[in-house]
Design a protein around this motif. Structure first.
Motif: not given
Length: 155
Positions: A9-16, A18-26, A61-65
């Protein structure tokens, strides 16, 4: 012979990626101006410019910098990561939002924030968040703020 394995079961929050931080995030806009591009590179066209330092944005979303962000109205695109900050702010969505001394409907009103004010985000409980702007500080109802999720708890 083929054996079916259970699907995780996939977690409700995906991880970026690049940063491994939650997506989406504020996040908030660190710069006083930020080019918003159609894609994640300097070669992509600038569609518009964000011009409000501290404005809350949602990273989707994240892509490189580069980070794909959107504002309260859903407008967005790609901005360089150096132009955003993890310091949290919120946008007041209800004119003269009352800020109270405690996170309770019966607590004394200590300030009122106008529609569109960008305030610093402090602690959040289930239904209330502490906000501050220009020396005024108090607890506002979470549903009157943009830049914090409904289920977000902050200490």
């Amino acid at each position: 012979m083929c054996i079916a394995l259970p699907v995780a079961v996939q977690a409700e929050t995906t991880r970026g990626p690049v940063t491994n931080l939650p997506l989406p995030r504020f996040v908030s806009l660190k710069a006083s101006e930020a080019n918003v591009r159609r894609g994640p590179s300097l070669t992509h066209r600038v569609d518009w410019v964000f011009k409000r330092r501290g404005m809350p944005l949602e990273v989707t979303a994240e892509y490189g910098h580069w980070r794909r962000v959107r504002d309260r109205d859903g407008a967005g695109g790609w901005v360089h990561y150096a132009l955003i900050s993890g310091n949290r702010t919120v946008l007041v969505e209800d004119d003269l939002t009352q800020a109270r001394a405690r996170p309770e409907d019966t607590a004394p009103v200590v300030a009122a924030f106008e529609l569109g004010v960008v305030a610093k985000l402090g602690s959040c409980q289930l239904d209330w968040c502490e906000i501050a702007k220009d020396g005024h500080k108090g607890w506002a109802e979470k549903h009157k703020l943009w830049g914090v999720t409904a289920d977000e708890i902050r200490e």
